[in-house]
Each structure stands twice: as structure tokens, then as C-alpha cells.
Scaffold this motif. Structure first.
Motif, PDB file in Angstrom:
ATOM      1  N   MET A  17       0.571  -1.555  -0.012  1.00  0.00           N
ATOM      2  CA  MET A  17       0.256  -0.155   0.119  1.00  0.00           C
ATOM      3  C   MET A  17       0.891   1.030  -0.010  1.00  0.00           C
ATOM      4  SD  MET A  17      -3.007   0.521   0.040  1.00  0.00           S
ATOM      5  CE  MET A  17      -3.384   2.127  -0.706  1.00  0.00           C
ATOM      6  N   ALA A  18       2.003   1.399   0.479  1.00  0.00           N
ATOM      7  CA  ALA A  18       2.746   2.172   1.284  1.00  0.00           C
ATOM      8  C   ALA A  18       3.788   2.460  -0.187  1.00  0.00           C
ATOM      9  CB  ALA A  18       3.854   2.161   1.873  1.00  0.00           C
ATOM     10  N   LEU A  19       3.977   1.189  -1.255  1.00  0.00           N
ATOM     11  CA  LEU A  19       4.282   1.193  -2.366  1.00  0.00           C
ATOM     12  C   LEU A  19       3.948   1.430  -3.481  1.00  0.00           C
ATOM     13  CD1 LEU A  19       6.213  -1.803  -2.254  1.00  0.00           C
ATOM     14  CD2 LEU A  19       7.931   0.203  -2.689  1.00  0.00           C
ATOM     15  N   LEU A  21       1.208   4.243  -2.841  1.00  0.00           N
ATOM     16  CA  LEU A  21       0.955   5.215  -2.669  1.00  0.00           C
ATOM     17  C   LEU A  21       2.124   6.074  -3.112  1.00  0.00           C
ATOM     18  CD1 LEU A  21      -1.091   5.025   0.359  1.00  0.00           C
ATOM     19  CD2 LEU A  21      -1.768   5.948  -1.851  1.00  0.00           C
ATOM     20  N   ARG A  22       3.026   6.042  -2.464  1.00  0.00           N
ATOM     21  CA  ARG A  22       4.792   6.122  -3.364  1.00  0.00           C
ATOM     22  C   ARG A  22       5.234   6.511  -4.658  1.00  0.00           C
ATOM     23  NH1 ARG A  22      10.676   4.413  -1.485  1.00  0.00           N
ATOM     24  NH2 ARG A  22      10.045   2.984  -3.532  1.00  0.00           N
ATOM     25  N   TYR A  23       4.588   5.829  -5.039  1.00  0.00           N
ATOM     26  CA  TYR A  23       4.292   5.596  -6.844  1.00  0.00           C
ATOM     27  C   TYR A  23       3.952   7.124  -7.601  1.00  0.00           C
ATOM     28  CZ  TYR A  23       3.165   4.191 -11.742  1.00  0.00           C
ATOM     29  OH  TYR A  23       3.482   3.429 -13.002  1.00  0.00           O
ATOM     30  N   GLN A  24       1.760   6.846  -6.359  1.00  0.00           N
ATOM     31  CA  GLN A  24       1.295   7.851  -7.356  1.00  0.00           C
ATOM     32  C   GLN A  24       1.257   8.998  -6.367  1.00  0.00           C
ATOM     33  OE1 GLN A  24      -0.982   7.065  -9.301  1.00  0.00           O
ATOM     34  NE2 GLN A  24      -1.178   4.931  -8.942  1.00  0.00           N
ATOM     35  N   GLY A  25       3.023   9.651  -6.049  1.00  0.00           N
ATOM     36  CA  GLY A  25       2.921  10.964  -5.544  1.00  0.00           C
ATOM     37  C   GLY A  25       2.329  10.642  -4.549  1.00  0.00           C
ATOM     38  N   ILE A  26       1.791  10.235  -3.324  1.00  0.00           N
ATOM     39  CA  ILE A  26       0.518  10.825  -2.334  1.00  0.00           C
ATOM     40  C   ILE A  26       2.047  10.066  -1.253  1.00  0.00           C
ATOM     41  CG2 ILE A  26      -0.976  10.328  -1.056  1.00  0.00           C
ATOM     42  CD1 ILE A  26      -1.372  11.269  -3.544  1.00  0.00           C
ATOM     43  N   LEU A  53       2.886  -5.925 -10.682  1.00  0.00           N
ATOM     44  CA  LEU A  53       2.612  -4.600 -10.049  1.00  0.00           C
ATOM     45  C   LEU A  53       4.716  -4.127  -9.108  1.00  0.00           C
ATOM     46  CD1 LEU A  53      -0.183  -5.846  -7.889  1.00  0.00           C
ATOM     47  CD2 LEU A  53       0.278  -3.936  -9.476  1.00  0.00           C
ATOM     48  N   CYS A  54       5.079  -5.219  -8.837  1.00  0.00           N
ATOM     49  CA  CYS A  54       6.475  -4.943  -8.472  1.00  0.00           C
ATOM     50  C   CYS A  54       7.923  -4.580  -9.465  1.00  0.00           C
ATOM     51  CB  CYS A  54       7.433  -6.210  -7.475  1.00  0.00           C
ATOM     52  SG  CYS A  54       6.363  -7.283  -6.184  1.00  0.00           S
ATOM     53  N   ARG A  55       7.094  -4.520 -10.874  1.00  0.00           N
ATOM     54  CA  ARG A  55       7.765  -4.256 -11.829  1.00  0.00           C
ATOM     55  C   ARG A  55       7.481  -3.101 -11.497  1.00  0.00           C
ATOM     56  NH1 ARG A  55       8.681  -7.003 -17.359  1.00  0.00           N
ATOM     57  NH2 ARG A  55       8.985  -5.044 -18.636  1.00  0.00           N
ATOM     58  N   ARG A  56       5.919  -2.876 -11.531  1.00  0.00           N
ATOM     59  CA  ARG A  56       5.399  -0.991 -11.570  1.00  0.00           C
ATOM     60  C   ARG A  56       6.165  -0.775 -10.820  1.00  0.00           C
ATOM     61  NH1 ARG A  56      -0.177  -0.170 -11.868  1.00  0.00           N
ATOM     62  NH2 ARG A  56      -0.891   1.490 -10.899  1.00  0.00           N
ATOM     63  N   TRP A  57       6.803  -1.231  -9.389  1.00  0.00           N
ATOM     64  CA  TRP A  57       7.453  -0.201  -8.427  1.00  0.00           C
ATOM     65  C   TRP A  57       8.370  -0.373  -8.702  1.00  0.00           C
ATOM     66  CZ3 TRP A  57       4.294  -3.960  -4.584  1.00  0.00           C
ATOM     67  CH2 TRP A  57       2.585  -2.773  -5.130  1.00  0.00           C
ATOM     68  N   GLY A  58       9.266  -1.050  -9.507  1.00  0.00           N
ATOM     69  CA  GLY A  58      11.050  -1.416  -9.924  1.00  0.00           C
ATOM     70  C   GLY A  58      11.138  -2.332  -9.669  1.00  0.00           C
ATOM     71  N   ILE A  59      11.158  -3.170  -8.073  1.00  0.00           N
ATOM     72  CA  ILE A  59      11.536  -3.761  -7.430  1.00  0.00           C
ATOM     73  C   ILE A  59      11.093  -5.459  -8.065  1.00  0.00           C
ATOM     74  CG2 ILE A  59      11.325  -2.449  -5.789  1.00  0.00           C
ATOM     75  CD1 ILE A  59       9.076  -4.078  -4.963  1.00  0.00           C
ATOM     76  N   ALA A  60      11.297  -5.610  -9.075  1.00  0.00           N
ATOM     77  CA  ALA A  60      10.477  -7.103  -9.293  1.00  0.00           C
ATOM     78  C   ALA A  60      12.235  -8.440  -9.276  1.00  0.00           C
ATOM     79  CB  ALA A  60      10.280  -7.314 -10.752  1.00  0.00           C
ATOM     80  N   LEU A 119      13.270  -6.244   2.787  1.00  0.00           N
ATOM     81  CA  LEU A 119      13.661  -5.972   0.993  1.00  0.00           C
ATOM     82  C   LEU A 119      12.423  -4.878   0.676  1.00  0.00           C
ATOM     83  CD1 LEU A 119      13.288  -8.158  -2.102  1.00  0.00           C
ATOM     84  CD2 LEU A 119      12.359  -6.236  -1.973  1.00  0.00           C
ATOM     85  N   LEU A 120      10.858  -5.328   1.124  1.00  0.00           N
ATOM     86  CA  LEU A 120      10.147  -3.485   1.134  1.00  0.00           C
ATOM     87  C   LEU A 120      10.496  -1.966   1.768  1.00  0.00           C
ATOM     88  CD1 LEU A 120       6.873  -5.798   0.852  1.00  0.00           C
ATOM     89  CD2 LEU A 120       7.886  -4.835  -1.523  1.00  0.00           C
ATOM     90  N   ILE A 121      10.282  -3.093   3.020  1.00  0.00           N
ATOM     91  CA  ILE A 121      11.490  -1.953   3.673  1.00  0.00           C
ATOM     92  C   ILE A 121      12.139  -1.370   3.703  1.00  0.00           C
ATOM     93  CG2 ILE A 121      11.763  -1.323   5.996  1.00  0.00           C
ATOM     94  CD1 ILE A 121      10.098  -3.433   7.341  1.00  0.00           C
ATOM     95  N   ARG A 122      13.625  -1.911   2.638  1.00  0.00           N
ATOM     96  CA  ARG A 122      14.119  -0.983   2.528  1.00  0.00           C
ATOM     97  C   ARG A 122      14.313  -0.197   1.155  1.00  0.00           C
ATOM     98  NH1 ARG A 122      17.017  -6.133   2.878  1.00  0.00           N
ATOM     99  NH2 ARG A 122      16.467  -6.482   1.028  1.00  0.00           N
ATOM    100  N   ASN A 123      13.029  -0.863   0.130  1.00  0.00           N
ATOM    101  CA  ASN A 123      12.691   0.286  -0.651  1.00  0.00           C
ATOM    102  C   ASN A 123      11.646   1.409  -0.712  1.00  0.00           C
ATOM    103  OD1 ASN A 123      13.169  -0.881  -3.447  1.00  0.00           O
ATOM    104  ND2 ASN A 123      13.144  -2.490  -2.383  1.00  0.00           N
ATOM    105  N   LEU A 124      11.515   1.805   0.837  1.00  0.00           N
ATOM    106  CA  LEU A 124      10.356   2.348   1.010  1.00  0.00           C
ATOM    107  C   LEU A 124      10.820   3.576   2.245  1.00  0.00           C
ATOM    108  CD1 LEU A 124       6.992   0.582   2.048  1.00  0.00           C
ATOM    109  CD2 LEU A 124       7.538   2.567   0.410  1.00  0.00           C
ATOM    110  N   GLY A 125      12.362   3.468   2.835  1.00  0.00           N
ATOM    111  CA  GLY A 125      13.107   3.520   4.005  1.00  0.00           C
ATOM    112  C   GLY A 125      11.792   3.637   5.356  1.00  0.00           C
ATOM    113  N   GLN A 126      12.836   3.680   6.588  1.00  0.00           N
ATOM    114  CA  GLN A 126      12.756   4.181   7.878  1.00  0.00           C
ATOM    115  C   GLN A 126      12.391   5.744   8.097  1.00  0.00           C
ATOM    116  OE1 GLN A 126      13.195   1.718  10.691  1.00  0.00           O
ATOM    117  NE2 GLN A 126      14.613  -0.158   8.988  1.00  0.00           N
TER     118      GLN A 126
END
Length: 530
Positions: A17-19, A21-26, A53-60, A119-126
């Protein structure tokens, strides 16, 4: 703290969900009570639509490279014990050897929770460099017509803070305190069952098995074990699913593992967890400015691996609609279509997963099947023939479940052509409104699905005359829009119409042999203004 969207729960669905929203600039903040370290991994495979969808977010590629060996077979085998008689095997090539499917650029890939979550947390950042707040617990929240005010506690320090958000997304699991506080029930569709998951190391087992390695071994033991033993990392980490003893007490983990393996090999029990398998779907997926996503909205049997992947699809459906609403171009009814579209899919997937579970539960196992005798051999042969006839492959090769769902809501404009085949096991790609727009290669490495994400995309197969009217209408309403001319007869045949309008989530909103006489009405419908 202020944010557009507060996400509660940092499992794979909350992080997805966070990925999105970030992809959509929210702007969003995600709070998660744990430290993000997974000691008892659950989900094992990221499904093919989730991989898209991971491909969409650049993490596939990161998911593919997370650790699963590219040369490990993905077979499913039914055995009396891992070292005993093999009854039946479904052959699935390794990730490095399998041919590319015709319907997706991103086949499913094993990636258990203890790899996927970090992996997902690293991509989003803390926080403060990203939206993820670990070791942070939601204590309470107040909900008004204007937004949500939440009180959180930082578990390391004990400090509290208030987070003001326009919307709250509950990804807080099957028991969902948020959903219960909202008074939304999630009734059970089928009886609850109790299971025991045993995580263990068997470092010498892969070498012992050699060519007999598999992704999953199903135990075929009439008395005690008839559930899966799954390779978690393709090396020496495994998880056995068992049922408690007749008195309800958990089985001794070491005893259960030794019985399942049937060979003398070193093992180390890492953990044993009891869990309840429930089949629930929330009566509503929305309560004002609060949305239920993933397990908070639906729980289903893991048979078939649909659970997490259903939740990730929830996140993408809701994500672009929140972005459209927050940016002001989404209509007043757009957010209502999240429940309208996703709830029927949750029920569908839950029922299909239960069919898979019942197939295992109801399988008739002859008492002689464990025996080395002639009678035992005949019983195993009979079971293999029954499984071949019973099309057991449908549980493990189900593209129709992952891709074949079709949204129905006022924001989708159907046409008068026959509906696509509803049977998920007879699925083929099609462009009927509500369906996921078909995949085809535009050029090397670029799929049609790569065109979709931020805008409504009008795919034009017979010229772009009069498209300017569409563009002007979208411009006036602030709707992000682009059109693309595709001069490829095979793709045109796949898409079935001269013009196909695709939403940001990659689902077809409208299609036609000609452009509509009233593009204003079409755009209003698909943006939720009706």
C-alpha cells in the motif's frame, strides 16, 4: 505529524500500500508494531500479478534476486514421507529454466516473508528518510468527516505522538482491531481449523534428495500427516504444517518432523506456531475515511497461495483511487468503488482456496498406502491415477485466479459483447471492461502493461483522429490522460477493439469500435463522478 494517508500494519500488504501511494506521489506514513524482523516466515511465493505490480514499483528483479536458487525445481510432490514412497509429482521447471508465459512478463517467484518484508522496507525507507515507522503502535484513533487523528506510541522510548491524516488504511491483520472498533463484522464462510507450523533446518536434506527436490512435499499419511512440507529458502530451511493432537495439544515439533522426513538426517527445530485458518470476508471494506485492506478485509486458506496476492491487488485498486481523490480529479463516488470492485474478488478467491483445501481434506487415503507391500503399491498407484483425473494441477497453476478477475462497478463501462468465461481455469487474456488489460510485448523488454500506472491510457489501434476531444475533456477535469497509437495487428487482435481505455491500475475502463460520441460522460463515469 500530518500526512495524507496513515497505514497501520507493516506486513507485505501494508508495505505494498505504501509503495503504491509513493508511486502515485501521495504522502503516507506506515506504523508497524514490530521491528520488521521475521523469525517465522509465512508466505512463500509472490504471485504473477503481484510480480507485475513489483515491476511497476521497480523491484521485480530484487524479488527474483532475494535468495531463492534459480536452479531449484518448483515441483509439487505427494509422498508417504520425504524419504519414502513418491506417489505423484507435478513438474514445474526452475525459475532459471521455465519458459516465459504468454500472458505475463513476470511469472511468480518464491520469496518468503523473511526476505520480502526487509526488501520492501529498504525500498520505502524508515522514518525520517521514508514513511515506515517501526516499533510504533497505534493506541487509539478518532474519525471525523474531515479525517483521522491517531495516537501512537514509540515502543523503544515510550513517547507518544499524534498523527493527523486525511485517510486511514487498516492493514492490521485478520483480527483487525481497527475494523472491530469501526463495528464492521467479518463473518465466517466455513469452519475454522487449527494448524501448527513447524520451522526447522535440515542442512543435509537438499543434497540427500538430489533430483527428488521439490518446492512442496505433501504428506500422504492416513493417520497423522496430510499437509505440506515446504522448502522456504531452497537450501536447508523448511516449514511443516501439521494438525494438533486429538486432545488439542500441539504435537511435539521434533517428533512431527522426524515422522514427515522418514530418514535419519540432522534437524534443528527453530520455532513452532499454532494458527487458525479462517475463511472470512468483511461485510464492508470502507467505513468513512477508513479502509480495510488485506487480511483485515478477508482471510482465506493458504491452499493455492492467493491470500497475500489478493491483498496486494486490494492495495493497488485503492491506491490510485486515493491519489485521484486527494488530487481533486477523482469523482465523489470513486472511493466507494474500492469495496464494490474488490469485495466480490475476495469472496471468489476465498471460495477457490477452500475448494483446494477440501480437495486435500477429502482425499481418500487407503490404510495400506504407507505399506511396502503389493497392496501398498496398488493403493499408491490408484491414488496417482485419481489425482491425474482430478486435475490437481489447478491448485498450483491458476493464472485465472491471479489475472482473470473482472471488476464490476459504476466506474466500469461494459459493452454488449458476451461476458468472458467466468471459470478461472478456462481463462484467456481479453480486454472486456473490468479485466486486466492484456500483456503483449511492444518491443524487447517493454510490455503493454508498462504503459499503465499514472494516467488513463487510450490505446488506439485504428488511428488517433478525434482523440483531441478526449484530451481536452480530461484536461478540463484535471484527469491525467495519454493516448498511444499501436500499429501491431497481433496486439490489435488481442485487444479486440479499435479503442481501449485503461485505468491507472491496468484494468480496462471502456472500449469501443469507435470513439464515444460523448467523451465527457465516459470520463465522468470512469473517474467516479456519477
Amino acid at each position: 505529524m500530518e500526512t495524507d494517508v496513515l497505514i497501520v500494519g507493516g506486513g507485505p500488504v501494508g508495505l505494498a500500500m505504501a509503495l503504491e501511494l509513493r508511486y502515485q506521489g501521495i504522502d503516507c506514513i506506515l506504523v508497524e508494531e514490530s521491528d520488521g524482523v521475521i523469525t517465522h516466515p509465512k508466505v512463500g511465493t509472490v504471485g504473477p500479478r503481484s510480480m507485475e505490480l513489483c515491476r511497476r514499483w521497480g523491484i521485480a528483479q530484487q524479488v527474483r534476486d532475494a535468495g531463492w536458487p534459480y536452479d531449484h525445481p518448483l515441483d509439487i510432490a505427494w509422498v508417504t514421507t520425504v524419504g519414502g514412497h513418491e506417489i505423484f509429482r507435478l513438474h514445474f521447471p526452475s525459475a532459471g529454466e521455465r519458459p516465459s508465459p504468454s500472458y505475463t512478463p513476470e511469472p511468480e517467484h518464491p520469496c518468503p516473508h523473511h526476505w520480502l518484508i526487509p526488501l520492501l522496507i529498504r525500498n520505502l525507507g524508515q522514518y525520517p528518510y521514508g514513511p515506515v515507522l517501526l516499533c510504533c503502535r497505534l493506541e487509539s484513533f478518532q474519525h471525523t468527516d474531515e479525517g483521522v487523528s491517531a495516537q501512537v506510541t514509540y515502543l523503544d522510548s515510550g513517547n507518544t505522538q499524534r498523527i493527523q491524516a486525511k485517510y486511514l488504511v487498516a492493514c492490521d491483520g485478520a483480527k483487525s482491531p481497527i475494523r472491530k472498533t469501526c463495528g464492521v463484522d467479518a463473518p465466517a464462510y466455513h469452519p475454522t481449523r487449527v494448524f501448527q507450523n513447524i520451522l526447522f533446518q535440515a542442512p543435509e536434506l537438499p543434497e540427500f534428495l538430489g533430483a527428488r527436490k521439490a518446492l512442496v512435499f505433501y504428506m500422504v499419511n492416513p493417520k497423522r500427516l496430510r499437509y505440506p512440507l515446504r522448502s522456504i529458502d531452497g537450501k536447508g530451511l523448511y516449514r511443516l504444517t501439521a494438525v494438533p493432537q486429538e486432545d488439542g495439544e500441539q504435537r511435539d515439533p521434533e517428533e512431527a518432523v522426524i515422522e514427515a522426513l522418514g530418514i535419519d538426517t540432522p534437524i534443528e527445530i527453530l520455532s513452532s506456531v499454532q494458527w487458525h485458518l479462517t475463511h472470512r470476508v468483511a461485510e464492508h471494506f470502507r467505513h468513512g475515511r477508513i479502509f480495510f485492506v488485506g487480511d483485515s478485509a478477508h482471510t482465506l486458506s493458504p491452499s493455492g497461495g492467493f491470500g497475500m496476492n489478493t491483498g496486494i491487488a486490494d492495495a493497488v485498486d485503492l491506491g490510485w483511487k486515493l491519489a485521484a481523490t486527494l488530487r481533486g480529479w477523482g469523482g465523489s463516488n470513486l472511493l466507494n468503488t474500492y469495496e464494490t470492485e474488490r469485495r466480490p474478488i475476495a469472496v471468489r478467491n476465498m471460495e477457490e482456496a477452500n475448494v483446494n483445501l477440501q480437495r486435500t481434506l477429502k482425499r481418500n487415503l487407503h490404510p495400506e498406502i504407507m505399506s511396502d507391500s503389493h497392496e501398498g503399491e496398488q493403493a499408491r498407484k490408484q491414488m496417482a491415477e485419481n489425482m491425474q483425473r482430478g486435475d490437481v494441477r489447478r491448485e498450483f497453476d491458476a493464472p485465472g485466479i491471479h489475472f482473470g478477475f473482472r471488476y464490476e462497478s459504476p466506474a466500469i463501462i461494459p459493452d454488449d459483447s458476451p461476458l468472458p468465461n467466468h471459470d478461472p481455469h478456462e481463462w484467456t487474456q481479453n480486454s472486456y471492461p473490468g479485466c486486466r488489460a492484456p500483456h503483449a510485448w511492444l518491443e524487447s523488454g517493454k510490455s503493454t502493461i508498462d504503459l499503465f500506472g499514472h494516467n488513463f491510457v487510450l490505446m488506439c489501434f485504428q488511428g488517433q483522429q478525434q482523440v483531441e476531444t478526449f484530451e481536452k475533456v480530461c484536461q478540463q477535469k484535471g484527469v491525467p490522460f495519454t493516448s498511444i497509437q499501436i500499429n501491431n495487428p497481433e496486439i490489435a487482435n488481442l485487444y479486440e477493439r479499435a479503442y481501449v481505455l485503461v485505468r491507472p491500475d491496468g484494468h480496462v475502463a471502456w472500449r469501443g469500435h469507435n470513439l464515444p460520441n460523448d467523451p465527457n460522460a465516459v470520463i465522468d463515469r470512469v473517474r467516479g463522478h456519477f
